[in-house]
Design a protein around this motif. Structure first.
Motif, PDB file in Angstrom:
ATOM      1  N   GLU A 157       0.807  -1.222   0.000  1.00 11.19           N
ATOM      2  CA  GLU A 157       0.000   0.000   0.000  1.00 11.19           C
ATOM      3  C   GLU A 157       0.841   1.274   0.000  1.00 11.19           C
ATOM      4  OE1 GLU A 157      -2.501  -0.367   3.378  1.00 11.19           O
ATOM      5  OE2 GLU A 157      -3.758  -1.948   2.500  1.00 11.19           O
ATOM      6  N   GLU A 214       0.617   9.829  -5.467  1.00 10.98           N
ATOM      7  CA  GLU A 214      -0.553   9.923  -4.593  1.00 10.98           C
ATOM      8  C   GLU A 214      -1.827   9.414  -5.252  1.00 10.98           C
ATOM      9  OE1 GLU A 214      -2.366  13.809  -4.028  1.00 10.98           O
ATOM     10  OE2 GLU A 214      -0.874  14.678  -5.418  1.00 10.98           O
ATOM     11  N   SER A 215      -1.779   9.158  -6.565  1.00  6.91           N
ATOM     12  CA  SER A 215      -2.999   8.841  -7.306  1.00  6.91           C
ATOM     13  C   SER A 215      -3.330   7.348  -7.327  1.00  6.91           C
ATOM     14  CB  SER A 215      -2.890   9.360  -8.746  1.00  6.91           C
ATOM     15  OG  SER A 215      -1.830   8.705  -9.435  1.00  6.91           O
ATOM     16  N   GLU A 237      -3.427   3.406  -5.597  1.00 10.56           N
ATOM     17  CA  GLU A 237      -3.691   2.844  -4.273  1.00 10.56           C
ATOM     18  C   GLU A 237      -2.687   1.776  -3.867  1.00 10.56           C
ATOM     19  OE1 GLU A 237      -5.894   3.965  -2.139  1.00 10.56           O
ATOM     20  OE2 GLU A 237      -6.540   5.490  -3.586  1.00 10.56           O
ATOM     21  N   TYR A 238      -2.141   1.046  -4.873  1.00 10.59           N
ATOM     22  CA  TYR A 238      -1.281  -0.086  -4.556  1.00 10.59           C
ATOM     23  C   TYR A 238      -0.018  -0.054  -5.412  1.00 10.59           C
ATOM     24  CZ  TYR A 238      -5.667  -1.689  -2.522  1.00 10.59           C
ATOM     25  OH  TYR A 238      -6.822  -1.767  -1.791  1.00 10.59           O
ATOM     26  N   LYS A 248       3.401   6.015  -1.119  1.00  8.05           N
ATOM     27  CA  LYS A 248       2.188   6.750  -1.426  1.00  8.05           C
ATOM     28  C   LYS A 248       2.168   8.081  -0.668  1.00  8.05           C
ATOM     29  CE  LYS A 248      -2.871   6.474  -1.425  1.00  8.05           C
ATOM     30  NZ  LYS A 248      -2.952   6.934  -2.826  1.00  8.05           N
TER      31      LYS A 248
END
Length: 260
Positions: free
Chosen positions: A113, A150-151, A153-154, A167
Motif C-alpha cells: 500500500e 498519490e494517485s 492505491e497499490y 504513497k
C-alpha cells in the motif's frame, strides 16, 4: 545500597522499553520462563534432571510440544509442573509465532500500500506514475527505484525486486523523507497527467523546490509540458529539463520528413 538502586531505577526514563516490538518481549518471556522452570524441575527431581541446563532443555521441548521423550518427570510434583508448563508455555509459544506471522503480514501489506518507508541509499526517486515511468521501471538497467505517487492505491510493480512504492504527495517534505531522497542518487519528476499543462508544470516546480530543500545537490531530471516554465525550472534547480511535447513533436516531424 538497595534503596539507592531503587531510587535510581525510579528516576530513569523507561519509555524506550515500551517501544520494543512485541515479539522481542515474547522472546524475553520465553527465555525467563524456560530458565525459571528449568531451575525448578532440577531442584524437584535432581536425579532425573541433574543440571539446570537439562531442566531448561526439557522445558523448551515441552512448551514447543515436540516431546522427544529423553526426559520425563517421575514424581507427582514434577508431573503437575509439566502439566502447567505444557498449558501455559504452549500458549506463549503460539502467541510468539502468531506475532511473527502478524508482523510479517503487516509489513507485506504496508509495502503493498506504499506505507513502508524506504531505508536504502543510492537509489533513483521517480515522482509520478504514468506511461513514461512504467516504461522506465520495465528497463533492466540495474538501478533501484523508489516510486512516489498519490494517485494510485497499490504498488504497480509489486513483483519487482528493484522498486518500492511510497504513497503520498511529493510536495510534502515528509513524503520525500519516507523515500530517503536525502540518500538518493537522482530524482526524476514527471508531469502530473491528471492536471492541465500549466498547473502540472507549477506542481513540478514546487516539487523540485521541495527536493532541493532536502538535498540541494542531487541531480534532478524534470519533465515540463510548457515552454514558458523552463526559466522557472532552471531557477528552482533543475539539472536537466525534458520538454515532452517538444520531444514527441520533433520525433513526429522527423518521421514525417523521413517517409515523405
Amino acid at each position: 545500597m538497595a534503596t539507592l538502586l531503587i531510587e535510581v531505577m525510579q528516576e530513569m526514563d523507561w519509555s524506550w522499553v515500551w517501544r520494543w516490538p512485541r515479539w522481542f518481549f515474547l522472546i524475553i518471556l520465553i527465555g525467563v520462563f524456560v530458565l525459571l522452570f528449568g531451575i525448578a524441575i532440577h531442584f524437584i527431581e535432581p536425579s532425573t534432571f541433574p543440571t539446570v541446563a537439562e531442566g531448561a532443555w526439557w522445558v523448551l521441548i515441552t512448551i514447543s510440544t515436540v516431546g522427544y521423550g529423553d526426559y520425563a518427570p517421575t514424581t507427582a510434583a514434577g508431573r503437575w509442573m509439566a502439566a502447567f508448563i505444557l498449558l501455559f508455555g504452549a500458549g506463549v509459544i503460539s502467541s510468539f509465532f502468531f506475532t511473527i506471522a502478524s508482523t510479517a503480514f503487516t509489513r507485506h501489506q504496508k509495502f503493498y500500500e506504499g506505507k513502508q518507508d524506504y531505508k536504502g541509499s543510492g537509489h533513483v526517486v521517480i515522482i509520478g506514475w504514468n506511461a513514461r515511468t512504467s516504461w522506465l521501471l520495465d528497463q533492466d538497467d540495474g538501478f533501484s527505484y523508489v516510486l512516489v505517487d498519490e494517485s494510485i492505491e497499490y504498488h504497480p510493480r509489486f513483483e519487482s525486486d528493484f522498486c518500492q512504492f511510497i504513497k503520498g504527495k511529493a510536495i510534502h517534505p515528509s513524503t520525500l523523507q519516507r523515500a530517503s531522497v536525502d540518500r538518493a542518487s537522482a530524482v526524476i519528476i514527471t508531469a502530473n497527467q491528471h492536471l492541465d499543462e500549466e498547473t502540472a508544470d507549477a506542481q513540478t516546480i514546487l516539487t523540485l523546490l521541495t527536493v532541493r530543500g532536502l538535498h540541494p545537490t542531487i541531480p534532478c531530471i524534470v519533465e515540463l509540458l510548457t515552454h514558458e516554465q523552463i526559466a522557472s525550472a532552471k531557477k528552482a534547480g533543475a539539472t536537466s529539463i525534458i520538454e515532452s511535447h517538444y520531444t514527441v513533436g520533433n520525433a513526429l516531424h522527423q518521421s514525417l520528413i523521413t517517409y515523405s
